[in-house]
Scaffold this motif. Sequence first.
Motif: not given
Length: 815
Positions: A397-400, A441-445, A456-457
Amino acid sequence: MSSPPSPSAGRTSRPVPTATYRLQLRPEFPFAAAARAVPHIASLGVSHLHLSPVLEAAPGSAHGYDVTEHARVREELGGEEGLRALARTAREHGLGIVVDIVPNHMGVPVPERLNKPLWEVLREGPASPYARWFDIDWEAGGGRVLLPVLGGRLGEEAEAMSVRGGVLTYHDHRFPLREGTEHLPLPELLDAQHYRLAWWRLARTELNYRRFFTISDLIGVRVEDPEVFAATHACVLRLVREGVVDGLRVDHPDGLADPGAYLLRLREETGGAWTVVEKILAPDERLPVSWPVAGTTGYDALHRIDGLFVDPEGLAELTAVYRDFTGVEADLGGEWEATVRRAAREVVAHDLAAEVERLTRTAVSVCETAPELALRDHAPWALRTAIREVLVRIPVYRPYVTVGGPVGAEDRAMLEEAAEGAREAFVVPEEAASVDVVRDLALGQLGDGAAQRDFCARFAQVSAALRAKSEEDTAFYRYTPLLSATEVGGGPGRPQVAPEEFHAYCARIQRDRPTTGTVLSTHDTKRSADVRAAIAVLSECPRRWAELLERVTEETFRLSGVEAPDRHVAWAAWQTAYGMGFPCRERLAPALLKAVREAGLRTSWTEQDPAYEAAVERFVTAGPGGPPLSTVIAFARELREPVRANVLGAALLHLTMPGVPDLYMGTEGVYSALVDPDNRRLPEFPAVRPDGTDGGEASGGLPDELSREKRRLTEAALRLRREHPEWFGASASYEPLRAEGPAAGHCVAFTRSGSVATVVTRLSLRLAEAGGWRETVLELPPGRWRDLSDGRKAEGRCALAELLADSPVALLVRD
């Protein structure tokens, strides 16, 4: 591996349910009606009622997930006094209460003033104190929020608008007016508001608020804001602290910006009340270890139980029959992987276009304002393509992930792999560098600015919506060789579960989350457990099913001159009719129409084909709802024994495996239901006699022996759990029992804490065809054991032919 935080950690210790009973409340079934059902429910042996959402919702709502006011209990259900009265009645019968809460979204009701926070935002815009409540991209809307409520384009609908009493009206809709604008001409008045009324079709591309999946009348709430959390949870938390409510079910945590942080605060505020989350796990996925909850609501258990009753060899043959009969193309229902891949691409490009555009705008902003020159010169089209290509490759469903927080190894590996595949979409290798931007960006980096945190969210939230819409709401309706496998939390590409897989799952649950929820039927399952149990038998007799299809197809045309509009819908219709056992056109036709709209192959919810849908209804009337129905009923009668084995086997496994079983209303007896709203019909709860027994079946009015047999088995297992919670709870144990002999693979057995033994038959039709149990034996642990169904004794090496002579299942207790 570290253990998850204790869900009981907190200021107080609350009892953990031994079993719950789900009630779907609505105006026709309010708290008072639920109170009248309490004696029956308590007589079954459960410990808690499990209530659908109880806070104020849109008028007439049949589900309650469209919350409009968090500060009070829903008046249509009886208000807070009604809930307290129900709680008192429940306590008198030894029951607690678990309540479903909806933190992710609120309803956009009609009239709109019923949602006071939203009403204030519409009137005052971004300056409203309530603006922080809602996930609105004001910049994208030019300082206005789009409301896609018009039946046509604005110019076509303007005549239906007027100002009355300082309020803008449009049919049943009511909208607040910005101060000082009520006397303006209509065009200027509309342009002066903090909202933009628009044709409903514009939501797909222009919407600038987060919604629940693709439902525009459910607006996303920012519970990550401490003030919003406090305001939206005050009533529920008060009810918990005052002892009215004992536990919580959290709806759709994957919609939240930071589910882990939310659940941590919820645990702190509830003092550690038993809490489960509606988290859909992929077959190999685990609930994040840091989440301080008891576990999931139980769809992962549903998949493991159902899978035991699927014959892999027969399924392969059934799938070949399906492809030959329907002639569907590989990516339109012929092959699972190809089908789900195409569905994901369609949804991300069409249904979620507005959500992808928001991510694209944010990524562009990050790149254009980054101090690092390396992030410049990424074209919007390239970033948009990269976002889509990464999203469609996420297998869960999604990464956290949160900006500044740790990144789990699983999430990092998953996003790296998705990015690697996404690069293949670019012809020019240099342009594929946009994939790296999206991944990071998805990894918040890529920094901790507002835009980076937003991306990210939102990326994770869109990922969850994409998975739900493309898989459960699209591909599940396209790939249909075995309809029982297309269930929430399931894997239609490989639905079968071997006994060893089941045992490994149960051992892990008992070790890691022993009080997690488990389910077989819910308000969201596409088919009830008993319908799925019947359909699963088809994996054991694919040739007989193929012969039936040809026979009823010929009969339908010969008797009425009607043919199905396509063979794909015919396959689903006949399989559904067989699964119901007693199909009626009034229930079957709406379910089939919903199925073809969800599939989106010939018609859909937003682009309906009236001629095709009329053809579907004609076919249902002439075929599964017409004279050939007798042929289907005769076929079902031939399979009643293997269906019985599946129904009783699934029920007993559910009630005795690790976890806290949740019974959906009416499922203590045989319960045949299709997708909502069919599965939200109210059962007829029998009255309880003075001697503590009740006067009938709670199975939807099916007075057959199987329903009574299931009811007796359910009561026996639930009462064991209630009387001996230590045998099943957090300190209990789970030990597999393994049969020996020629039919050992047809037996699933285990003990709980050395005191209860469960023995279940699987693939019973294949077992009978092979000659039965023959010399197969099951070694029971030392001691004398008693069958709760008839009192017979057993010990040592038991011949399964004797132990299961009268029933396909056995529930034993050690004397």
